[in-house]
Write a protein that holds these residues in place. Sequence first.
Motif, PDB file in Angstrom:
ATOM      1  N   TYR A  26       0.302  -1.304  -0.132  1.00 32.95           N
ATOM      2  CA  TYR A  26      -0.134  -0.015  -0.194  1.00 32.95           C
ATOM      3  C   TYR A  26       0.844   0.791   0.141  1.00 32.95           C
ATOM      4  O   TYR A  26       1.723   1.642   0.558  1.00 32.95           O
ATOM      5  CB  TYR A  26      -1.233   0.284   1.619  1.00 32.95           C
ATOM      6  CG  TYR A  26      -2.002  -1.009   1.686  1.00 32.95           C
ATOM      7  CD1 TYR A  26      -2.867  -1.373   0.533  1.00 32.95           C
ATOM      8  CD2 TYR A  26      -1.360  -2.232   2.097  1.00 32.95           C
ATOM      9  CE1 TYR A  26      -3.482  -2.616   0.859  1.00 32.95           C
ATOM     10  CE2 TYR A  26      -2.128  -3.707   2.473  1.00 32.95           C
ATOM     11  CZ  TYR A  26      -2.816  -3.676   1.547  1.00 32.95           C
ATOM     12  OH  TYR A  26      -4.090  -4.636   1.649  1.00 32.95           O
ATOM     13  N   GLY A  27       0.284   2.337  -0.567  1.00 26.39           N
ATOM     14  CA  GLY A  27       1.080   3.497  -0.667  1.00 26.39           C
ATOM     15  C   GLY A  27      -0.284   4.758  -1.034  1.00 26.39           C
ATOM     16  O   GLY A  27      -1.102   4.205  -1.240  1.00 26.39           O
ATOM     17  N   LEU A  28       0.434   6.138   0.061  1.00 28.96           N
ATOM     18  CA  LEU A  28      -0.302   7.000  -0.693  1.00 28.96           C
ATOM     19  C   LEU A  28      -0.300   8.370  -1.234  1.00 28.96           C
ATOM     20  O   LEU A  28       1.259   7.756  -0.468  1.00 28.96           O
ATOM     21  CB  LEU A  28      -1.153   7.315   0.870  1.00 28.96           C
ATOM     22  CG  LEU A  28      -0.563   8.035   1.626  1.00 28.96           C
ATOM     23  CD1 LEU A  28      -0.173   9.311   2.090  1.00 28.96           C
ATOM     24  CD2 LEU A  28      -1.346   7.714   2.814  1.00 28.96           C
ATOM     25  N   HIS A  29      -0.901   9.492  -2.022  1.00 34.92           N
ATOM     26  CA  HIS A  29       0.196  10.173  -2.463  1.00 34.92           C
ATOM     27  C   HIS A  29      -0.792  11.506  -2.445  1.00 34.92           C
ATOM     28  O   HIS A  29      -1.615  11.800  -2.696  1.00 34.92           O
ATOM     29  CB  HIS A  29      -0.204   9.890  -3.878  1.00 34.92           C
ATOM     30  CG  HIS A  29       1.039  11.219  -4.681  1.00 34.92           C
ATOM     31  ND1 HIS A  29       1.366  12.324  -4.174  1.00 34.92           N
ATOM     32  CD2 HIS A  29       2.159  10.242  -5.294  1.00 34.92           C
ATOM     33  CE1 HIS A  29       2.556  12.506  -5.474  1.00 34.92           C
ATOM     34  NE2 HIS A  29       3.272  11.635  -5.796  1.00 34.92           N
TER      35      HIS A  29
ATOM     36  N   LEU B  54      -8.832  -1.249   1.164  1.00 38.74           N
ATOM     37  CA  LEU B  54      -9.057   0.134   1.248  1.00 38.74           C
ATOM     38  C   LEU B  54      -9.087   0.821   1.599  1.00 38.74           C
ATOM     39  O   LEU B  54      -9.805   2.102   2.430  1.00 38.74           O
ATOM     40  CB  LEU B  54      -7.514   0.659   0.200  1.00 38.74           C
ATOM     41  CG  LEU B  54      -6.723   2.156   0.551  1.00 38.74           C
ATOM     42  CD1 LEU B  54      -5.297   2.020  -0.339  1.00 38.74           C
ATOM     43  CD2 LEU B  54      -7.551   3.011   0.851  1.00 38.74           C
ATOM     44  N   ALA B  55     -11.192   1.117   0.448  1.00 36.27           N
ATOM     45  CA  ALA B  55     -11.923   2.028   0.552  1.00 36.27           C
ATOM     46  C   ALA B  55     -12.463   1.552   1.573  1.00 36.27           C
ATOM     47  O   ALA B  55     -13.323   2.428   2.589  1.00 36.27           O
ATOM     48  CB  ALA B  55     -12.863   2.097  -0.118  1.00 36.27           C
TER      49      ALA B  55
ATOM     50  N   SER C  59      -2.655  -0.945  -3.356  1.00 34.16           N
ATOM     51  CA  SER C  59      -3.640  -0.525  -3.933  1.00 34.16           C
ATOM     52  C   SER C  59      -3.132   0.738  -3.626  1.00 34.16           C
ATOM     53  O   SER C  59      -2.274   0.790  -1.821  1.00 34.16           O
ATOM     54  CB  SER C  59      -4.990  -0.660  -3.191  1.00 34.16           C
ATOM     55  OG  SER C  59      -5.845   0.444  -4.017  1.00 34.16           O
ATOM     56  N   TYR C  60      -3.071   1.729  -4.148  1.00 33.11           N
ATOM     57  CA  TYR C  60      -2.517   3.329  -3.989  1.00 33.11           C
ATOM     58  C   TYR C  60      -4.101   4.032  -3.748  1.00 33.11           C
ATOM     59  O   TYR C  60      -4.915   4.014  -4.086  1.00 33.11           O
ATOM     60  CB  TYR C  60      -1.475   3.450  -5.527  1.00 33.11           C
ATOM     61  CG  TYR C  60      -0.568   4.716  -4.991  1.00 33.11           C
ATOM     62  CD1 TYR C  60       0.771   4.540  -4.031  1.00 33.11           C
ATOM     63  CD2 TYR C  60      -0.407   5.976  -6.057  1.00 33.11           C
ATOM     64  CE1 TYR C  60       1.323   5.664  -3.872  1.00 33.11           C
ATOM     65  CE2 TYR C  60       0.394   6.418  -5.947  1.00 33.11           C
ATOM     66  CZ  TYR C  60       1.256   6.304  -4.957  1.00 33.11           C
ATOM     67  OH  TYR C  60       1.979   7.119  -4.250  1.00 33.11           O
TER      68      TYR C  60
ATOM     69  N   LEU D 246      -3.784   6.279   8.425  1.00 35.27           N
ATOM     70  CA  LEU D 246      -4.166   4.959   7.468  1.00 35.27           C
ATOM     71  C   LEU D 246      -4.026   3.884   7.095  1.00 35.27           C
ATOM     72  O   LEU D 246      -3.249   2.750   6.797  1.00 35.27           O
ATOM     73  CB  LEU D 246      -5.003   5.975   6.193  1.00 35.27           C
ATOM     74  CG  LEU D 246      -4.812   4.828   5.034  1.00 35.27           C
ATOM     75  CD1 LEU D 246      -6.727   3.710   5.560  1.00 35.27           C
ATOM     76  CD2 LEU D 246      -5.339   5.046   4.119  1.00 35.27           C
ATOM     77  N   LEU D 247      -2.264   4.353   7.019  1.00 34.29           N
ATOM     78  CA  LEU D 247      -1.209   3.195   6.823  1.00 34.29           C
ATOM     79  C   LEU D 247      -0.724   1.776   7.246  1.00 34.29           C
ATOM     80  O   LEU D 247      -0.644   1.387   7.274  1.00 34.29           O
ATOM     81  CB  LEU D 247       0.535   3.669   6.477  1.00 34.29           C
ATOM     82  CG  LEU D 247       0.622   4.783   4.941  1.00 34.29           C
ATOM     83  CD1 LEU D 247       1.808   5.378   5.603  1.00 34.29           C
ATOM     84  CD2 LEU D 247       0.692   3.816   3.673  1.00 34.29           C
TER      85      LEU D 247
END
Length: 395
Positions: free
Chosen positions: A161-164, A311-312, A347-348, A383-384
């Motif tokens: 997982y990652g977020l931007h 993730l959602a 998922s990103y 979240l992570l």
Amino acid sequence: MTIRTDAAPLLDDLVTLRRAIHADPEIGLQLPNTQQRILDALDGLPLEITLGKNLTSIAAVLRGGQPGPLVLLRGDMDALPLTELAEEPFRSTNGAMHACGHDLHVAGLVGAARLLCARREQLTGDVVFMFQPGEEGDDGAGEMIAEGILEIAGRRPDAAYGLHVIAGLVPAGVFTGRPGSFMASADEVHVRVLGAGGHGSQPFLTRDPVPVMCEMVLALQTMVTRQFDIFDPVVFTVGRIIGGTKENIIPDEARFDATIRTFTPEARDKVQQTVTRLCQGVAAAHGLDVDVDYHRNYPPTINNDDEAAFLAETVIDVFGEERWSTLPNPHPGAEDFSRILEAVAGSYVFFGTCATGDPATAPSNHASTARFDDQWLTDGATLLAELAVRRMARG
């Protein structure tokens, strides 16, 4: 105590870390100051740390108290070659800028590491924290894969997982994502049309590459609309044209460079073949030669359907329905986390951190005036950490 509750006291430390990194941005694969700041922030945590050999990456493994899945969490570290014009008291003055928010990614991943280390004995699995240089065109993810990030814990991750962070697009505090195609590939083509120059008053005595090059550029736009599915789009943009030295001299060659964005592997493969064939055909029709140099860079970022839904669900459960928005269409930007998602189901997600109040008018990522609200750092870290804990619990 929940992870979100435990994250709140970390805010001041994470903001301090983010602003220190923001004020001293580094570009590319070699980020020694950034690496050292991260190592200092991780000092004392029960992590197995491995540093990169050919780049200043950090891979940190946390072994949970019980066996279970291995989850990879990623944060990229590099800045852009851009002079910062944003009015921030901690703005950069060295000619580089964290205009894409990677400084927030680093601080958020450090926060997730602290939250998960505090729960080490309760974790039913292990975590890899991937601190990655060189996302902005240097393929840091590919370099880290080559150096063994996917085997660093002794086995391949079960999920990634990652977020931007996003300076505009969505309101501050809102996470947005989608299953399937999420971001585009970013390939490039460099075309040299080879003719024979001469005097501009007698083109019939030459083999003029300029009109042939122009014909290729226009034909490539038609190619997009006539040879590709409108529901699996292709973006073809010519960003540079070079040819000639004076108005009455026909040059020996003319060149153009373009970026190509696609959203599926199938369209990506087809466009490479089609661009090459078209340019060769136009050149041959006019009796000229052509050199087509096609570079495949980052592949499309494709979220696993199940992991994107997970993730959602996690965002909605932790933060509430108002904090989630499904992205209606893929984003045409590119991201080398795509290389991780090619190898690992995951998922990103985008995270709105608009600092101006109105994302519709806010300067976007990569703008010299882009600003990000770092008060949202603990929610990114939360979240992570929640994704890791919940994914382990799923088995």
